[in-house]
Write a protein that holds these residues in place. Structure first.
Motif, PDB file in Angstrom:
ATOM      1  N   LEU A  23       0.832  -1.199   0.000  1.00 52.03           N
ATOM      2  CA  LEU A  23       0.000   0.000   0.000  1.00 52.03           C
ATOM      3  C   LEU A  23       0.866   1.248   0.000  1.00 52.03           C
ATOM      4  CD1 LEU A  23      -2.864  -0.741   2.527  1.00 52.03           C
ATOM      5  CD2 LEU A  23      -2.991  -0.614   0.056  1.00 52.03           C
ATOM      6  N   LEU A  47      -5.413  15.138   9.821  1.00 53.65           N
ATOM      7  CA  LEU A  47      -6.129  13.885   9.608  1.00 53.65           C
ATOM      8  C   LEU A  47      -6.918  13.498  10.847  1.00 53.65           C
ATOM      9  CD1 LEU A  47      -3.595  11.693   7.673  1.00 53.65           C
ATOM     10  CD2 LEU A  47      -5.734  12.585   6.867  1.00 53.65           C
ATOM     11  N   LEU A  48      -6.194  13.312  11.939  1.00 51.57           N
ATOM     12  CA  LEU A  48      -6.860  12.834  13.136  1.00 51.57           C
ATOM     13  C   LEU A  48      -7.351  14.007  13.946  1.00 51.57           C
ATOM     14  CD1 LEU A  48      -4.620   9.968  14.416  1.00 51.57           C
ATOM     15  CD2 LEU A  48      -6.973   9.828  13.722  1.00 51.57           C
ATOM     16  N   TYR A 151     -11.886  11.184   9.380  1.00 52.61           N
ATOM     17  CA  TYR A 151     -11.119  11.331   8.136  1.00 52.61           C
ATOM     18  C   TYR A 151     -11.292  10.136   7.217  1.00 52.61           C
ATOM     19  CZ  TYR A 151      -7.337   8.190   9.632  1.00 52.61           C
ATOM     20  OH  TYR A 151      -6.607   7.095  10.017  1.00 52.61           O
ATOM     21  N   LYS A 154     -15.268  10.119   3.312  1.00 53.55           N
ATOM     22  CA  LYS A 154     -15.102  11.244   2.390  1.00 53.55           C
ATOM     23  C   LYS A 154     -16.447  11.837   2.061  1.00 53.55           C
ATOM     24  CE  LYS A 154     -10.963  11.493  -0.227  1.00 53.55           C
ATOM     25  NZ  LYS A 154     -10.278  11.219  -1.477  1.00 53.55           N
ATOM     26  N   GLY A 228      -7.470   1.430   9.316  1.00 54.82           N
ATOM     27  CA  GLY A 228      -7.316   2.803   8.845  1.00 54.82           C
ATOM     28  C   GLY A 228      -7.525   2.944   7.356  1.00 54.82           C
ATOM     29  N   PHE A 229      -8.378   2.108   6.766  1.00 53.19           N
ATOM     30  CA  PHE A 229      -8.659   2.212   5.342  1.00 53.19           C
ATOM     31  C   PHE A 229      -9.895   3.071   5.141  1.00 53.19           C
ATOM     32  CE2 PHE A 229      -6.722  -2.239   4.596  1.00 53.19           C
ATOM     33  CZ  PHE A 229      -5.459  -1.692   4.698  1.00 53.19           C
ATOM     34  N   ILE A 230      -9.932   3.719   4.006  1.00 55.95           N
ATOM     35  CA  ILE A 230     -11.070   4.601   3.725  1.00 55.95           C
ATOM     36  C   ILE A 230     -12.360   3.785   3.591  1.00 55.95           C
ATOM     37  CG2 ILE A 230     -10.854   4.565   1.206  1.00 55.95           C
ATOM     38  CD1 ILE A 230     -11.338   7.655   1.434  1.00 55.95           C
ATOM     39  N   ARG A 270      -6.158  -1.991  -4.797  1.00 56.78           N
ATOM     40  CA  ARG A 270      -5.565  -0.709  -5.178  1.00 56.78           C
ATOM     41  C   ARG A 270      -4.558  -0.887  -6.285  1.00 56.78           C
ATOM     42  NH1 ARG A 270      -4.405   2.579   0.366  1.00 56.78           N
ATOM     43  NH2 ARG A 270      -6.402   2.152   1.328  1.00 56.78           N
TER      44      ARG A 270
END
Lengths: 276, 241
Positions: A23, A47-48, A151, A154, A228-230, A270
């Protein structure tokens, strides 16, 4: 990994590391962490942090207080948000008039601890104001509320998702609150069916499947957020399918093995996206 | 007692200008908005930040800026002799105040009106320099919580024993009763936000000692920046686009 208490075996650790390295190599090197607006101002995008409200965001909140003519909601941001009684339409879509009777009956609409879906309207001098002017907003029931870091969600043009395949609804609130629940229209259909067929036995397993899928979807979101993946519809669907195709029990979806599987799948996805 | 041997080594084998090994870790408390563990040698401190959140006590609410609160505590097992200390004794109240003032100085409180930020720091192992370690841990935790700050405040202590300026005192040197200067700076802006000293020092030597402590702060700031950047990069690539 944030607050992750999973125990990995040596092999799993290696696989996870490999997937994460992949990644890392896929991410664009020039990821901009901040952007300069003018020569004197620097705009920092952290971000956080807690959710920063923007007008028009779809958020999910929890009622913490019923006031004189407004509800106070917790929407995971720095301060509580308010929703006026007048910011809600009548069930038949008419503008609500402020009457004393309405104010007395506020608890019939939302009570404390209710989870509701609303839109951010604007800032005023004393705080943030919300509204819920259409039928698709309002009280959420029979489902699970999940909290993830804001975060990971989206802003998109569609936050309400209906997964027909599983008969569940998925609402991705911009504030990091995610709702996974029974599909609302489906429930009405079911009642009709019940009347038509007059055979309730057929429907009970159906209901059980729905709640099973709710749990699966919720665990998929949890697994993605620990990594922590979108969170997008496509990715969450992918994770649910992965869990179904590997025949995993629901409680195993929070285990370390599944976590590694998800990471590997995401790396694969990805890289294939990149090659296209 | 001799704190610097004739060979120029201190009791733990460091040179006078040498700092202890530092280590930092972000995200130690999962339920907090931001958290960090900071170690300086054997001193180990954990910090957790909650907020900005709604003000709990309505009368303390300020309409133009955020309220910053800080609570410092020492774990019972942190020192050599295990003893139960009453909560809110004078020492911890004073350190809470010091940390709060230092942090308030660098947080852009006007960006978060009507909210409150809570900082909790706890000393897990005490070996001198807990005050500095607490400030460094709090900075990291605040940055992790995404709270807007002017700069990363860092702090470091320095002392003067056996007519030698010493950087980053440990417990033995700290309890020698000599002068102990704790400095907190904003490294990018080159401003001092904290300056404390026990005992006395001639003014020209104070300048040297302070200079030494400032150098220490800058070294810590570089390290903290690196850790934060690494952490952010990792979050960014994991999230993807």
């Amino acid at each position: 990994m944030r607050g992750n208490q999973l125990q990995f075996s040596q092999f799993q650790k290696l696989r996870l590391q490999k997937a994460l390295d992949k990644l890392e190599s896929l991410s664009s090197d020039s990821s901009v962490l901040w952007s300069v607006l003018t020569s004197t101002y620097v705009f920092v995008r952290s971000l956080l942090s807690r959710y920063k409200p923007k007008a028009g965001d779809i958020v999910i909140g929890r009622v913490i207080e019923v006031g004189q003519n407004r509800w106070r909601l917790d929407i995971n941001c720095g301060q509580n948000a308010y929703m006026m009684l007048s910011a809600m339409n009548m069930p038949d879509g008419l503008q609500r008039r402020r009457t004393a009777l309405d104010e007395l009956n506020m608890r019939c609409i939302f009570e404390e601890e209710d989870v509701i879906c609303v839109i951010v309207r604007d800032f005023q001098h004393d705080g943030l104001y919300l509204q819920a002017r259409s039928q698709k907003y309002g009280k959420l029931s029979s489902g699970q509320l999940l909290t993830v870091a804001p975060y990971l969600v989206k802003r998109q043009n569609q936050h309400f998702h209906h997964l027909e395949h599983y008969g569940i609804d998925l609402i991705l609130g911009c504030n990091g609150f995610i709702w996974v629940g029974e599909h609302v229209e489906a429930r009405d259909d079911m009642i009709e069916d019940q009347i038509n067929q007059s055979d309730p036995q057929v429907l009970i397993p159906n209901k059980n499947y729905t709640s099973e899928y709710i749990c699966r979807a919720a665990d998929a979101v949890r697994a993605l957020s620990t990594l922590g993946f979108i969170l997008t519809l496509e990715i969450i669907k992918g994770v649910i399918d992965l869990s179904l195709s590997t025949n995993l029990d629901i409680h195993d979806m929070l285990g370390s093995e599944f976590c590694v599987l998800v990471a590997e799948k995401e790396a694969e996805r990805r890289s294939s996206n990149k090659n296209l | 007692m001799e704190y610097v041997s004739p060979e120029g080594l201190r009791s733990d084998g460091r040179r006078p200008m040498e700092m202890r090994q530092i280590r930092a870790e972000i995200g130690a408390v999962s339920k907090a908005d931001g958290s960090a563990i900071f170690e300086m040698g054997n001193t180990k401190v954990i910090a957790a930040v909650y907020g900005p959140r709604e003000v709990q006590n309505r009368s303390q609410q300020m309409s133009d800026k955020a309220l910053v609160r800080c609570e410092y505590s020492m774990a019972n097992f942190s020192t050599g002799d295990r003893m139960r200390k009453p909560k809110g004794d004078r020492r911890s109240t004073e350190i809470s105040l010091v940390i709060r003032q230092t942090m308030e100085e660098c947080i852009l409180t006007h960006l978060m009106p009507r909210s409150q930020i809570d900082i909790y720091v706890q000393v897990l192992q005490a070996d001198g320099g807990t005050r500095s370690a607490c400030i460094n841990a709090a900075t990291l935790a605040l940055a992790d919580a995404g709270i807007p700050m002017l700069d990363l405040v860092t702090s470091c202590s320095a002392g003067y024993l056996n007519s030698t300026p010493l950087l980053d005192l440990n417990y033995v040197e700290d309890s020698a009763g000599g002068p102990d200067v704790t400095v907190g700076i904003l490294p990018k802006l080159d401003k001092v936000t904290l300056l404390q000293m026990d005992s006395k020092l001639p003014i020209d030597i104070l300048e040297n000692v302070m200079q030494l402590a400032t150098e220490g702060c800058k070294a810590i700031a570089n390290y903290i920046r690196e850790i934060l950047l690494e952490n952010t990069k990792q979050l960014e690539y994991r999230r993807g686009s």
